[in-house]
Design an enzyme around this catalytic site. Structure first.
Site, PDB file in Angstrom:
ATOM      1  N   LYS A 140       0.830  -1.207   0.000  1.00 15.86           N
ATOM      2  CA  LYS A 140       0.000   0.000   0.000  1.00 15.86           C
ATOM      3  C   LYS A 140       0.858   1.248   0.000  1.00 15.86           C
ATOM      4  O   LYS A 140       0.547   2.228  -0.693  1.00 15.86           O
ATOM      5  CB  LYS A 140      -0.930  -0.009   1.220  1.00 15.86           C
ATOM      6  CG  LYS A 140      -1.764   1.269   1.354  1.00 15.86           C
ATOM      7  CD  LYS A 140      -2.703   1.203   2.534  1.00 15.86           C
ATOM      8  CE  LYS A 140      -3.523   2.490   2.635  1.00 15.86           C
ATOM      9  NZ  LYS A 140      -4.521   2.435   3.729  1.00 15.86           N
ATOM     10  N   HIS A 283      -8.534 -28.082 -35.626  1.00 19.59           N
ATOM     11  CA  HIS A 283      -9.733 -27.526 -35.002  1.00 19.59           C
ATOM     12  C   HIS A 283     -10.180 -28.360 -33.804  1.00 19.59           C
ATOM     13  O   HIS A 283     -11.341 -28.775 -33.701  1.00 19.59           O
ATOM     14  CB  HIS A 283     -10.855 -27.380 -36.019  1.00 19.59           C
ATOM     15  CG  HIS A 283     -10.539 -26.409 -37.115  1.00 19.59           C
ATOM     16  ND1 HIS A 283     -10.137 -25.116 -36.874  1.00 19.59           N
ATOM     17  CD2 HIS A 283     -10.532 -26.551 -38.466  1.00 19.59           C
ATOM     18  CE1 HIS A 283      -9.918 -24.497 -38.018  1.00 19.59           C
ATOM     19  NE2 HIS A 283     -10.140 -25.352 -39.000  1.00 19.59           N
TER      20      HIS A 283
END
Length: 520
Positions: A140, A283
């Site tokens: 922080k 695919h």
């Protein structure tokens, strides 16, 4: 905010790798080192002068180490904003020196709960409290404080301090702060997952009430399934050994979203085989699979299944790729090649095909613990499909021959990786026709037969695998008409007797696995 000189550091780590070297570097820059418990003892044993936190705060460690850093002199030194007079006045009034560097990693909760038979008490005792509090406080206040949670970052810290006279730049502090918040979020997520999957007596359930997933960005991709979609590839912190996330790209263009999805399908299939194998995927479906005595032979046989579909496919091997195999591959267009390794001749061949993406992955049969699929507003989660053929039941009047049984097992293993409804014909450890992704199992069967015919492959005397049961005998009749002499399927249909009777009518051998392999 520019560079901040490190004058005081707090070191308290569970993973002590590299901490001695870091501490010694800090000393060369005149940094005062504060430390706790085992970290302090290790540093002292290695000649590092440290001040124990208990001596620093005036309060000894207590309650079996549960309380040691939870003190205003520690958190005030970390959280104070150096640009606010009221903060600096409070520091001066209460004799709270600033702490400029916090090096903390947390109690090994993940390693603890991974142990077989771990007790609830052991798990709870390995939940860190003071560590996350310091990490979050330092993160922080990164405008003034540097926080480091990963030993892999120590080398960078050392290099930056040497380059900047003992100071660290804002860009470094910000990056480390972001990483620190990710670290504590992941840590709390692991704890939440474990606790919410148990009751207060430690009795486990299959799934937690709260499912937290933490992934890190591996790379941004050129685009998604289609060019107008953006995409990225995220991986677990510690991907299971041998899974796609552990690949190394040796050459080729940047991987696309579809490249990675199809490569995963190919790799998951090929690594299930214990003999040299090749899987070609197009695919998301295998269009050719074969086993042989070498990678080169396996490739040639897999390619024969469907040369048309193999164009632009993904090619995976579970053995080293040599120059001969690479030469064969280079005669067609391949998007990606995957293998455990490549010899020098193979790499030289691929080097001439600069766009071919060549990946190396260590072979291992570890599975993901769970499989996930995103849906609108939610997430589907399931355990891995780890079933393999082990207990087979022959239900026909005719028993399959030894060769037929080997091919049946091969075909069913391939069917597991074909989109449902799946039908796979094979013979001699080689696929002959693959029918995938149809709404009707009969249509999948017909497509597989048509593909075999179009590629000049005879299905006479072949075997076939179905990923799920035959709801009616019509699918089996089509398989028999194509020339197959044995079939493997899960069974479990209301009309199993009818389907088995049809097999007997055709003189076919039928084997039941008792487990299906839907793949959507």
């Amino acid at each position: 905010m520019s560079a901040v000189k490190i004058r005081r550091a707090l070191l308290s780590v569970s993973d002590k790798s590299g901490i001695v070297e870091l501490a010694k570097t800090l000393l060369t820059h005149g940094v005062q080192i504060l430390s706790t418990g085992g970290t302090a003892k290790l540093l002292q044993l290695n000649g590092v002068v440290v001040t124990e936190v208990g001596d620093y705060t005036g309060f000894p460690e207590m309650m079996d180490g549960r309380v040691k850093t939870l003190h205003p002199k520690v958190h005030g030194g970390i959280l104070a904003r150096r640009d606010l007079p009221e903060h600096t006045d409070a520091m001066s009034k209460h004799d709270i020196p600033p702490i400029d560097l916090v090096v903390v990693n947390l109690y090994p909760f993940a390693q603890t709960v991974a142990k077989k038979g771990v007790s609830m008490e052991d798990a709870i005792e390995n939940i860190d409290i003071g560590g996350p509090a310091m990490v979050r406080a330092a993160a922080k206040n990164h405008a003034f404080v540097t926080v480091v949670t990963d030993p892999a970052d120590y080398a960078g810290i050392i290099k930056s301090m040497k380059a900047n006279g003992g100071a660290l730049e804002m860009a470094d502090r910000y990056a480390f702060a972001a990483k620190a918040f990710s670290h504590t979020a992941e840590y709390d997520g692991m704890i939440s997952n474990w606790l919410t999957a148990r009751d207060d007596k430690g009795t486990a359930r299959d799934f937690p009430d709260r499912f937290n997933v933490s992934m890190k960005l591996a790379q941004e991709l050129r685009y998604g399934e289609n060019p107008h979609q953006k995409a990225a590839f995220y991986v677990e912190r510690d991907p299971p050994k041998g899974t796609l996330a552990s690949f190394k790209q040796l050459q080729g263009k940047e991987l696309s979203y579809n490249n990675i999805a199809d490569s995963d399908a190919a790799w998951e299939c090929v690594r299930t085989f214990d003999v040299p194998a090749c899987v070609i995927v197009k695919h998301a479906n295998p269009c050719g699979v074969a086993v042989a005595e070498s990678s080169a032979q396996a490739y040639q046989r897999a390619f024969l299944t469907d040369p048309t579909s193999a164009f632009g496919g993904i090619i995976a091997f579970n053995r080293e790729v040599d120059g001969t195999t690479a030469e064969a591959i280079s005669k067609q267009f391949a998007e990606v090649v995957l293998a455990p390794s490549y010899d020098a001749a193979a790499l030289e061949v691929f080097a001439a095909k600069k766009n071919v993406r060549v990946l190396s992955i260590e072979v291992a049969k570890n599975l993901n613990k769970v499989e996930m699929k995103r849906v609108g507003g939610g997430l589907l989660v399931q355990t891995a499909d780890d079933f393999d053929v082990s207990e087979l039941r022959i239900v026909s009047k005719r028993d399959p021959s030894k060769q037929e049984m080997n091919d049946l097992i091969f075909a069913f293993r391939v069917a597991k990786f074909v989109k449902s409804n799946a039908i796979v014909f094979c013979s001699g450890g080689m696929t002959l026709g693959v029918g995938a992704g149809q709404m009707s199992r009969v249509d999948s069967t017909r497509i597989a037969s048509i593909k075999a015919k179009n590629n000049g492959l005879s299905l006479k005397g072949s075997v076939a695998a179905s990923d799920a049961f035959f709801p009616f005998r019509d699918g089996l009749d089509v398989i028999a008409a194509a020339g197959a002499k044995a079939v493997i399927q899960p069974g479990g249909s209301m009309r199993d007797k009818e389907v088995i009777a049809a097999a007997d009518e055709h003189g076919m051998a039928m084997v039941i696995t008792g487990m299906r392999h839907f793949r959507h």
